[in-house]
Design a protein around this motif. Structure first.
Motif, PDB file in Angstrom:
ATOM      1  N   LEU A 180       0.718  -1.233   0.038  1.00  0.00           N
ATOM      2  CA  LEU A 180      -0.001   0.037  -0.132  1.00  0.00           C
ATOM      3  C   LEU A 180       0.722   1.321   0.036  1.00  0.00           C
ATOM      4  N   ILE A 181       1.890   1.190   0.854  1.00  0.00           N
ATOM      5  CA  ILE A 181       2.538   2.374   1.024  1.00  0.00           C
ATOM      6  C   ILE A 181       3.571   2.581  -0.446  1.00  0.00           C
ATOM      7  N   ASP A 182       4.180   1.617  -0.723  1.00  0.00           N
ATOM      8  CA  ASP A 182       5.092   1.566  -1.848  1.00  0.00           C
ATOM      9  C   ASP A 182       4.367   2.077  -3.155  1.00  0.00           C
ATOM     10  N   VAL A 183       2.757   1.823  -3.429  1.00  0.00           N
ATOM     11  CA  VAL A 183       2.236   1.933  -4.374  1.00  0.00           C
ATOM     12  C   VAL A 183       1.997   3.413  -4.337  1.00  0.00           C
ATOM     13  N   ALA A 184       1.523   3.937  -3.299  1.00  0.00           N
ATOM     14  CA  ALA A 184       1.198   5.516  -2.954  1.00  0.00           C
ATOM     15  C   ALA A 184       2.595   6.297  -3.215  1.00  0.00           C
ATOM     16  N   ARG A 185       3.538   5.799  -2.866  1.00  0.00           N
ATOM     17  CA  ARG A 185       4.865   6.611  -3.059  1.00  0.00           C
ATOM     18  C   ARG A 185       5.197   6.629  -4.369  1.00  0.00           C
ATOM     19  N   ALA A 186       5.030   5.621  -5.228  1.00  0.00           N
ATOM     20  CA  ALA A 186       5.428   5.454  -6.649  1.00  0.00           C
ATOM     21  C   ALA A 186       4.420   6.135  -7.489  1.00  0.00           C
ATOM     22  N   PHE A 187       2.949   6.399  -7.060  1.00  0.00           N
ATOM     23  CA  PHE A 187       2.055   6.784  -8.305  1.00  0.00           C
ATOM     24  C   PHE A 187       1.159   7.955  -7.771  1.00  0.00           C
ATOM     25  N   GLY A 188       1.527   8.060  -6.388  1.00  0.00           N
ATOM     26  CA  GLY A 188       0.549   8.975  -5.717  1.00  0.00           C
ATOM     27  C   GLY A 188      -0.716   8.175  -4.952  1.00  0.00           C
ATOM     28  N   PRO A 189      -1.273   8.836  -3.792  1.00  0.00           N
ATOM     29  CA  PRO A 189      -2.293   8.138  -3.211  1.00  0.00           C
ATOM     30  C   PRO A 189      -3.779   7.874  -3.970  1.00  0.00           C
ATOM     31  N   GLU A 190      -3.746   8.762  -5.085  1.00  0.00           N
ATOM     32  CA  GLU A 190      -4.908   8.937  -5.808  1.00  0.00           C
ATOM     33  C   GLU A 190      -4.968   7.486  -6.738  1.00  0.00           C
ATOM     34  N   ALA A 191      -3.648   6.809  -6.843  1.00  0.00           N
ATOM     35  CA  ALA A 191      -3.635   5.501  -7.549  1.00  0.00           C
ATOM     36  C   ALA A 191      -4.306   4.295  -6.895  1.00  0.00           C
ATOM     37  N   ILE A 192      -4.483   4.596  -5.355  1.00  0.00           N
ATOM     38  CA  ILE A 192      -5.287   3.423  -4.715  1.00  0.00           C
ATOM     39  C   ILE A 192      -6.777   3.674  -4.639  1.00  0.00           C
ATOM     40  N   VAL A 193      -7.721   2.720  -4.985  1.00  0.00           N
ATOM     41  CA  VAL A 193      -8.974   2.962  -4.790  1.00  0.00           C
ATOM     42  C   VAL A 193      -9.748   1.864  -3.877  1.00  0.00           C
ATOM     43  N   GLU A 194     -10.559   2.278  -3.266  1.00  0.00           N
ATOM     44  CA  GLU A 194     -11.146   1.512  -2.357  1.00  0.00           C
ATOM     45  C   GLU A 194     -12.846   0.989  -2.800  1.00  0.00           C
ATOM     46  N   VAL A 195     -13.284  -0.045  -2.767  1.00  0.00           N
ATOM     47  CA  VAL A 195     -14.393  -0.480  -3.212  1.00  0.00           C
ATOM     48  C   VAL A 195     -15.195  -1.179  -2.026  1.00  0.00           C
ATOM     49  N   GLU A 196     -16.488  -0.827  -1.865  1.00  0.00           N
ATOM     50  CA  GLU A 196     -17.147  -1.440  -0.804  1.00  0.00           C
ATOM     51  C   GLU A 196     -17.791  -2.543  -1.037  1.00  0.00           C
ATOM     52  N   ALA A 197     -17.316  -3.723  -0.221  1.00  0.00           N
ATOM     53  CA  ALA A 197     -17.445  -4.936  -0.221  1.00  0.00           C
ATOM     54  C   ALA A 197     -18.488  -5.817   0.616  1.00  0.00           C
ATOM     55  N   GLY A 198     -19.090  -4.797   1.331  1.00  0.00           N
ATOM     56  CA  GLY A 198     -20.326  -5.535   2.575  1.00  0.00           C
ATOM     57  C   GLY A 198     -19.690  -6.051   3.657  1.00  0.00           C
ATOM     58  N   VAL A 199     -19.576  -7.387   3.764  1.00  0.00           N
ATOM     59  CA  VAL A 199     -19.252  -7.917   4.959  1.00  0.00           C
ATOM     60  C   VAL A 199     -18.203  -9.035   4.841  1.00  0.00           C
ATOM     61  N   ARG A 200     -17.058  -9.338   5.583  1.00  0.00           N
ATOM     62  CA  ARG A 200     -16.173 -10.384   5.357  1.00  0.00           C
ATOM     63  C   ARG A 200     -15.852 -10.909   6.684  1.00  0.00           C
ATOM     64  N   THR A 201     -16.104 -12.258   6.718  1.00  0.00           N
ATOM     65  CA  THR A 201     -15.576 -13.050   8.050  1.00  0.00           C
ATOM     66  C   THR A 201     -14.538 -14.253   7.640  1.00  0.00           C
ATOM     67  N   HIS A 202     -13.597 -14.336   8.596  1.00  0.00           N
ATOM     68  CA  HIS A 202     -12.696 -15.379   8.349  1.00  0.00           C
ATOM     69  C   HIS A 202     -12.228 -15.880   9.568  1.00  0.00           C
ATOM     70  N   ARG A 203     -11.326 -16.974   9.805  1.00  0.00           N
ATOM     71  CA  ARG A 203     -10.976 -17.381  10.856  1.00  0.00           C
ATOM     72  C   ARG A 203     -10.457 -16.556  11.724  1.00  0.00           C
ATOM     73  N   ASN A 204     -10.942 -16.247  13.070  1.00  0.00           N
ATOM     74  CA  ASN A 204     -10.329 -15.377  14.041  1.00  0.00           C
ATOM     75  C   ASN A 204      -9.153 -15.957  14.621  1.00  0.00           C
ATOM     76  N   ARG A 205      -8.274 -15.383  14.991  1.00  0.00           N
ATOM     77  CA  ARG A 205      -6.819 -15.848  15.223  1.00  0.00           C
ATOM     78  C   ARG A 205      -6.867 -15.386  16.854  1.00  0.00           C
ATOM     79  N   SER A 206      -5.876 -16.095  17.608  1.00  0.00           N
ATOM     80  CA  SER A 206      -5.855 -15.736  19.063  1.00  0.00           C
ATOM     81  C   SER A 206      -4.830 -14.465  19.381  1.00  0.00           C
ATOM     82  N   LEU A 207      -4.834 -14.155  20.537  1.00  0.00           N
ATOM     83  CA  LEU A 207      -4.166 -12.888  21.095  1.00  0.00           C
ATOM     84  C   LEU A 207      -2.398 -13.086  20.554  1.00  0.00           C
ATOM     85  N   GLN A 208      -2.131 -14.194  21.062  1.00  0.00           N
ATOM     86  CA  GLN A 208      -0.893 -14.657  20.536  1.00  0.00           C
ATOM     87  C   GLN A 208      -0.526 -14.443  19.083  1.00  0.00           C
ATOM     88  N   GLU A 209      -1.282 -15.211  18.205  1.00  0.00           N
ATOM     89  CA  GLU A 209      -1.024 -14.973  16.901  1.00  0.00           C
ATOM     90  C   GLU A 209      -1.301 -13.749  16.496  1.00  0.00           C
TER      91      GLU A 209
END
Length: 245
Positions: A180-209
């Motif tokens: 993320l940082i490398d692309v922003a520095r190479a092309f400017g923050p405007e080269a990064i786009v966000e899309v709204e994708a609703g809800v995402r769930t995955h395996r929750n990890r322990s505090l140690q992880e």
């Protein structure tokens, strides 16, 4: 052409569904990079229709440990102009996620597309603890032009392959925020786009992880921000590495 790359390590319970979702998309190829799984991940991914590549076969260099290494190797074997990354442990994600991530590349100025989504945990509370408590605040302090990115660590994003081949890939869980940082520095923050994708769930990890992950993420941000004394294990740009090295 769109390639979907799914890094996987011992995700036999979810990888087939992620592959199936990717195969229902406009992607021309779906690749699972298997990091020496000891369960049935590789077989279930293949049965679901993915092209399964063991990470040792993706490049002659011996693999380094970490998610970023799998992503780097996935870029090597992908053939698409756009590479969409999906995590293998997803249990819920927008069914059109691949199309949503690929569509903004119709604008030639766009180089990286990140998915933004809610991340509920099993008990109903909001997940993304490392993101909320560390990544976003630290980006705000060190790389303020990226403070607005809601899911800087999310594993669902897309990048132009030509750009990816010219970037260093941090080998561990710092890979997403470093790209993320490398692309922003190479092309400017405007080269990064966000899309709204609703809800995402995955395996929750322990505090140690999560403590381990948080350390890697903090190191990536601080290193990219020029903090002295922090070294990262990372791959140099793929174009700079000869296949027989």
């Amino acid at each position: 052409m769109i390639s979907v790359v799914i890094p996987a390590l011992n995700e036999q319970d979810t990888v087939a569904d992620v592959v199936a979702l990717a195969l229902r998309s406009p992607a021309q190829e779906v690749i699972v990079i298997d990091a020496d799984s000891t369960d049935a991940t590789a077989q279930r991914a293949a049965d679901a229709g993915a092209r399964v590549v063991n990470w040792r076969d993706a490049h002659p260099l011996p693999p380094q440990k970490g998610k970023g290494e799998s992503l780097w190797r996935g870029v090597q074997v992908a053939r698409g102009d756009v590479v969409v990354f999906l995590d293998a442990d997803l249990s819920q994600v927008h069914p059109e996620i691949v199309s949503m991530l690929a569509q903004p590349f119709a604008d030639p100025k766009v180089q990286l597309v990140k998915a933004n989504y809610a991340r509920p945990m099993a008990d109903g509370t909001e997940g993304g603890r490392v993101t909320a408590l560390l990544a976003r605040p630290l980006l705000g302090l060190c790389v303020p032009e990226l403070a607005h990115v809601r899911q800087p660590l999310g594993g669902e994003y897309a990048i132009r392959r030509d750009v990816a081949l010219d970037l260093c890939f941090v080998s561990d869980y710092g890979v997403e925020v470093a790209l993320l940082i490398d692309v922003a520095r190479a092309f400017g923050p405007e080269a990064i786009v966000e899309v709204e994708a609703g809800v995402r769930t995955h395996r929750n990890r322990s505090l140690q992880e999560l403590e381990h992950t948080a350390t890697q993420v903090a190191a990536a941000i601080l290193s990219r921000a020029g903090h002295p004394g922090i070294s990262l294990e990372q791959r140099e740009p793929a174009r700079a590495i000869e296949p027989n090295e």
